[in-house]
Design a protein around this motif. Sequence first.
Motif, PDB file in Angstrom:
ATOM      1  N   HIS A   1      49.477  43.643 102.162  1.00  0.00           N
ATOM      2  CA  HIS A   1      49.186  44.858 102.934  1.00  0.00           C
ATOM      3  C   HIS A   1      48.495  44.533 104.266  1.00  0.00           C
ATOM      4  O   HIS A   1      48.594  43.418 104.746  1.00  0.00           O
ATOM      5  CB  HIS A   1      48.399  45.848 102.069  1.00  0.00           C
TER       6      HIS A   1
ATOM      7  N   GLU B   1      42.694  47.682  99.139  1.00  0.00           N
ATOM      8  CA  GLU B   1      43.321  46.423  98.722  1.00  0.00           C
ATOM      9  C   GLU B   1      43.476  45.444  99.885  1.00  0.00           C
ATOM     10  O   GLU B   1      43.234  44.244  99.745  1.00  0.00           O
ATOM     11  CB  GLU B   1      44.694  46.713  98.090  1.00  0.00           C
TER      12      GLU B   1
ATOM     13  N   HIS C   1      47.376  39.954  95.793  1.00  0.00           N
ATOM     14  CA  HIS C   1      47.279  41.415  95.698  1.00  0.00           C
ATOM     15  C   HIS C   1      46.191  41.833  94.720  1.00  0.00           C
ATOM     16  O   HIS C   1      45.693  41.024  93.935  1.00  0.00           O
ATOM     17  CB  HIS C   1      48.622  42.005  95.240  1.00  0.00           C
ATOM     18  N   ILE C   2      45.861  43.127  94.799  1.00  0.00           N
ATOM     19  CA  ILE C   2      44.964  43.752  93.832  1.00  0.00           C
ATOM     20  C   ILE C   2      45.771  44.855  93.151  1.00  0.00           C
ATOM     21  O   ILE C   2      46.501  45.598  93.809  1.00  0.00           O
ATOM     22  CB  ILE C   2      43.719  44.358  94.525  1.00  0.00           C
TER      23      ILE C   2
HETATM   24 ZN   LIG Z   1      49.511  45.136  96.638  1.00  0.00          ZN
END
Ligand SMILES: [Zn+2]
Length: 283
Positions: A10, A24, A79-80
């Motif tokens: 992101h 995130e 990522h989260i």
């Molecule tokens: Zn993500």
Amino acid sequence: MAKIYLDPGHGGNDPGAVGNGLQEKDVTLAIALKVRNYLNTNYSGHSIRMSRTTDTAVSLAQRTNDANNWGADYFVSIHINAGGGTGYEDYIHSNLSDSSTTAQYRNLMHEEIMKQVDFRNRGKKKANFHVLRESAMSAILTENGFIDTVADANKLKSDAYLNRIALGHANGIARVFNLPPAGGQDTYTVQPGDTLWSISRAFDMTVQELKDLNGLTDDTIYPGQVLIVRGTGFEQGPVYHIVQAGETLWRIAQEYETTVEAIKSLNGLSNETIQPGQRLQVK
Ligand SMILES: [Zn+2]
């Protein structure tokens, strides 16, 4: 040299998942920068490029195109998670078998990350994500906790915990590529008036090597910035020593952290007799 592409998920106008006061995009960037720092501090024999180093929007296609054009050896997307669960999981592409190289890489990553964190282990998974499918090299996507679960979010708010997540990623990458420990790397502190070109000349590197080694995406440097200037992955030119009066081969070997035998061999010496003013190759 192992070329590692770090992809913080992101960024910019795409915050990714949000929850518990966290976005995130911020957490993934913080982790990725720490991974880069750990790799550059603790290991050598690699270069790193990142899809972004600031809070900017980068499309999924831009990320995989960039890694493919660079010729990365490994694509690591960070990522989260969200959706009300808890814990850590990672993904490789759905078409890959469990015995594929990418799966073997993932096994090492998974093991090293789980060594560092106390997230619940949600297992090793597969999915048809863009970055896994469109990357031309082995790729992994890690989901480090759930941003919308309070217990996980509290961990993600801790800088010390992000360090542990990052260390797990860095150690995993180091195991995948059998990276040697740092030590052969030198650093150079940028002086006013320096350019990447002038520094690259001084250390017998190309500008691109310098940028890759330091994860620079443009030519901007600033005085006081510490750059890694030469990893052990680079061929080092020969080092010479002019013999001074009173010196022995043993003392010269000590000075250059080598051995008498190595110096004799480099210079074709059959005995240990040397003369002041003699030029010896020591490395
Ligand atoms: Zn993500």
